[in-house]
Write a protein that holds these residues in place. Structure first.
Motif, mmCIF file in Angstrom:
data_model
loop_
_atom_site.group_PDB
_atom_site.id
_atom_site.type_symbol
_atom_site.label_atom_id
_atom_site.label_comp_id
_atom_site.label_asym_id
_atom_site.label_seq_id
_atom_site.Cartn_x
_atom_site.Cartn_y
_atom_site.Cartn_z
ATOM 1 N N HIS A 71 39.171 50.500 32.800
ATOM 2 C CA HIS A 71 39.171 49.290 33.627
ATOM 3 C C HIS A 71 38.945 48.040 32.778
ATOM 4 O O HIS A 71 39.600 47.024 32.988
ATOM 5 C CB HIS A 71 38.113 49.391 34.722
ATOM 6 N N GLY A 106 44.282 49.941 35.065
ATOM 7 C CA GLY A 106 42.962 49.324 35.230
ATOM 8 C C GLY A 106 42.515 49.316 36.677
ATOM 9 O O GLY A 106 41.354 49.575 36.983
ATOM 10 N N PHE A 135 39.456 51.507 38.377
ATOM 11 C CA PHE A 135 38.406 50.870 39.172
ATOM 12 C C PHE A 135 38.206 51.630 40.484
ATOM 13 O O PHE A 135 37.065 51.836 40.928
ATOM 14 C CB PHE A 135 38.737 49.398 39.446
#
Length: 160
Positions: free
Chosen positions: A63, A72, A76
């Protein structure tokens, strides 16, 4: 001056570190219980803690490096799911809050309460008889709260 991007990164890092702290503390807590109560099966928590910590660290790293990219964003989502389900809900709320804070409060405030044995029936639960075991159990709530608060603030920042 801290930018909103810096603040977002700091909250994400704080949530992840809080989650890692929960997993380390619960491993220590269960190791103490394994020794004190001669129940080596309590060490099973390491089989959950080690992979959980690895996923948290891996998702955080991806991330941080790829925040705007699909990888990313996906990492998350993984980070949020793992933090919310394992260190916050399972360990922080169930293990720390229910199994220790509530049990200890009932034990010390209402030791003869029928609710105590109904909610915490032996032999599944042991009534408080070892301060270190109980203290480390209660302490699990603190990093879980830190992780939950940071994660909630981070998720609220997403909505803005």
């Amino acid at each position: 001056m801290q930018t909103s991007q810096d603040s977002t990164a700091a909250l994400t890092r704080k949530a992840a570190l809080g989650g890692i702290a929960v997993m380390v503390l619960t491993t220590v807590h269960h190791a103490i219980g394994a020794v004190v109560y001669r129940t080596p099966w309590r060490l099973h928590i390491a089989l959950l803690s080690v992979p959980t910590i690895a996923v948290i660290l891996g998702a955080l790293a991806v991330h941080r490096r790829r925040a705007g990219a699909p990888a990313g964003r996906a990492s998350f989502v993984v980070l949020v799911a793992v933090l919310a389900l394992i260190p916050i809900a399972w360990i922080g709320v169930f293990e720390g809050l229910y199994n220790h804070v509530v049990k200890d409060a009932l034990y010390f405030l209402a030791p003869r309460s029928p609710a105590l044995l109904r909610l915490f029936p032996p032999p599944t639960y042991v009534m408080p008889d070892n301060a270190i075991f109980e203290i480390t159990g209660v302490l699990q709530v603190i990093p879980a709260w830190v992780a939950a608060a940071a994660l909630a603030r981070r998720l609220l920042d997403l909505r803005r």
